[in-house]
Design an enzyme around this catalytic site. Sequence first.
Site, mmCIF file in Angstrom:
data_model
loop_
_atom_site.group_PDB
_atom_site.id
_atom_site.type_symbol
_atom_site.label_atom_id
_atom_site.label_comp_id
_atom_site.label_asym_id
_atom_site.label_seq_id
_atom_site.Cartn_x
_atom_site.Cartn_y
_atom_site.Cartn_z
ATOM 1 N N CYS A 187 2.688 7.589 0.978
ATOM 2 C CA CYS A 187 1.234 7.636 1.113
ATOM 3 C C CYS A 187 0.806 7.539 2.571
ATOM 4 O O CYS A 187 1.293 6.680 3.316
ATOM 5 C CB CYS A 187 0.600 6.475 0.340
ATOM 6 S SG CYS A 187 1.182 6.320 -1.355
ATOM 7 N N CYS A 229 -3.828 8.748 -4.321
ATOM 8 C CA CYS A 229 -3.872 8.288 -5.715
ATOM 9 C C CYS A 229 -4.651 7.000 -5.909
ATOM 10 O O CYS A 229 -4.538 6.358 -6.951
ATOM 11 C CB CYS A 229 -2.453 8.130 -6.252
ATOM 12 S SG CYS A 229 -1.501 9.661 -6.227
ATOM 13 N N GLU A 259 -4.569 3.880 -4.881
ATOM 14 C CA GLU A 259 -4.040 2.527 -5.079
ATOM 15 C C GLU A 259 -3.679 1.826 -3.774
ATOM 16 O O GLU A 259 -3.316 0.654 -3.798
ATOM 17 C CB GLU A 259 -2.819 2.551 -6.008
ATOM 18 C CG GLU A 259 -1.480 2.851 -5.345
ATOM 19 C CD GLU A 259 -1.236 4.339 -5.132
ATOM 20 O OE1 GLU A 259 -0.088 4.725 -4.843
ATOM 21 O OE2 GLU A 259 -2.195 5.120 -5.259
ATOM 22 N N ASN A 287 -5.799 6.296 -0.341
ATOM 23 C CA ASN A 287 -4.776 7.341 -0.297
ATOM 24 C C ASN A 287 -5.044 8.398 -1.362
ATOM 25 O O ASN A 287 -6.101 8.415 -1.999
ATOM 26 C CB ASN A 287 -3.386 6.718 -0.500
ATOM 27 C CG ASN A 287 -3.206 6.155 -1.890
ATOM 28 O OD1 ASN A 287 -4.100 5.477 -2.405
ATOM 29 N ND2 ASN A 287 -2.077 6.414 -2.509
#
EC number: 1.17.4.1
Length: 789
Positions: free
Chosen positions: A223, A437, A439, A435
């Site tokens: 990430c 996604c 998280e 990022n």
Amino acid sequence: MALDFLSTDCPLGIVSDIISNVNTIKEYGYSSELSTTLAPRPSREQVLEYITRVVDKLKPLCRVDERLYIACGELVHLRIKARNTDLKYWLKSSEIDLSDVVEQAILEHIDFVQKTLNSFETSEYRDLCSLGLQSALKYEEMYLAKMRGGRLESMGQFFLRLATTATHYTMEQPAMARVLVSGEVGWTYIFRAFFTALAGQVVIPATPIMLFGGRDCGSMASCYLLNPRVTDMNSAIPALMEEVGPILCNRGGIGLSLQRFNTPPTEGCSRGVMALLKLLDSMTMAINSDGERPTGVCVYFEPWHADIRAILNMRGMLARDETVRCDNIFACMWTPDLFFDRYQRYVDGESGIMWTLFDDTASHLCHMYGNDFTREYERLERCGFGIDAIPIQDMAFIIVRSAVMTGSPFLMFKDACNRHYHFDMRQRGAIMGSNLCTEIIQHADETQNGVCNLASINLPKCLALPPPNIAGVPYFDFAALGRAAATATIFVNAMMCASTYPTVKSQKGVEENRSLGLGIQGLHTTFLMLDLDMASPEAHQLNKQIAERLLLNSMKASATLCKLGMQPFKGFEDSKYSRGELPFDAYPNVTLTNRNAWRRLRTDIKQYGLYNSQFVAYMPTVSSSQVTESSEGFSPVYTNLFSKVTATGEVLRPNVLLMRTIRSIFPQECARLQALSTLEAAKWSVVGAFGDLPVGHPLSKFKTAFEYDQTMLINMCADRAAFVDQSQSMSLFITEPADGKLPASRIMNLLVHAYKRGLKTGMYYCKIKKATNNGVFVGGDLVCTSCSL
């Protein structure tokens, strides 16, 4: 060259195992499906072709017989073995491209390595082979490195390069080695600890680590968070070329904050930020066109951006034409509390609640959050700096409509992300994005990128059975989870040292923050194996305890590194940790099950520091859960029959635990097949097939994500949030009403609930199950896998 290797005789042991496996399948009653035979002394190529024919013939039948699903997986592993080569060839393969230090370490310990690989073949590998078809195919098609002549890295060689890499860099730091193993510290002890955790599928590395670990190619970070000072196209182009491009080419997933590009369209710049987004979309598509691992970009905007409506209409059918269509990137709303406070006022019956949009005259709002943001936003409104005003309910509708129709935007709560960060961001300027996604929570600016390295704990591997002489059912072994968390902490730190990074700013972010992202997978699978419904009080309690133990043991390992002489992360003295504050201190009504351990850890952190600045992130595990055959991350299973399209065609992945339960309930074959027929007619819904079963019925726990109360799933995220110092990629699973009309208020109510419960991520994907859906969830539907482990 390919013909030379594949035309050689297949080892007789593999041929014998194939025949044995096929005979077992015939004993299941599938002789007619196995009419083809294998030549007496087949070549490797003939073996590959034979197994492919058999598996292709049996794949459709996996939907009614879980034994076939397992047997097909075993056959694919035999196909893998038929392509394996010896260790010497693998070590020197230019396609594998092992790093010099990894190759040298293996050669220096070659006898021990060979002994370990031999033991693996008769122990852990047997368990891996029996996981199922999807696991075997995922290893074969994606994670095992390809070599010339049709050769394929073996499973043992795959785990060898990962364990050796981690061992080498752990041995360079004696403190890391001492945290990993007790007693004697030596190369073989460290290697065995890593190899056992990896081959036993207890610690699951992120996809970049599995692909590139130990090799002189690719970066192992997952990430990247970018916040360049981009205000127009002139400043945007260098950012794309110097940061975004190299990271995408190294298969990293990117979260990119672009809120400061906020000049509304004018005669001189007719498309505003949309021109940049189209360029970014094209770049992403081009880079993904020839890569073995698709990557992606999520752009972060606050909902007061001047072009926010165009941004929300950039995907799918909402795009007005191809010049603004951006189907290869995602967007996320970086939403201040004020937005939801105003929406709540509308819900409470107050009329005329408006939401004001601003251009770059209000760019300083990016750096503010909480009450400071609210005061300044409202001052700008009063002073007339807004360029437009929209009824708050209309703005909410636009966001929800886009999420439902296109899978984007995601939605995060800006204030919660800043409030719970380990630095006081009021003095540093607010965090502006996450990022790909949703998280990872890290501060990024024009001098450094946020970077996170990921791994997950496969929770079903933390289950234990009572001793043989004691009756009982499986139980969750918290000591095993603690060991896994500590091992994962050292493993990811070692891989952080081993990896190269695409840009200087990324390297700086890693060196200064040393951010870990440890998550979980198989939470729902664990509940099912413990005979727990996800909605049960016992499951909710275990959910919290797992998160607490994961954070505790990861932080303890990191603090011990400093206790043994390693330096804390840069800026530790200015962090909340230096004052003895821990992540859960900022949450109300937190009950600790390990109070004494936390008290000792708090003391150690104040005295010695923390090597890492961050620890836990509940990421999606879309890819790696396929090799473990566990449920994804912390989510319930989407369906009881999952369809995955791979390079070899469609694979049906049944819920093996459900299938085995049905087999035990209906021992007569005709009754079992009738039950499966009823289940299929009900779109693979146990509730639809068998009605509301009483609590405790063996089938009552097999609900899907779409059948669970979404408020309850949000509450489960909130229950563990105090122990997740980063965030959780929480998706919503919505079933469309029979009339096909899904009110936006239904989703907004869930987002409001997530906001009130103090979550940082309000919505990753909004997955909609259509009223006409056949119950078979198709992998890849609006799912981004690039940073999903």
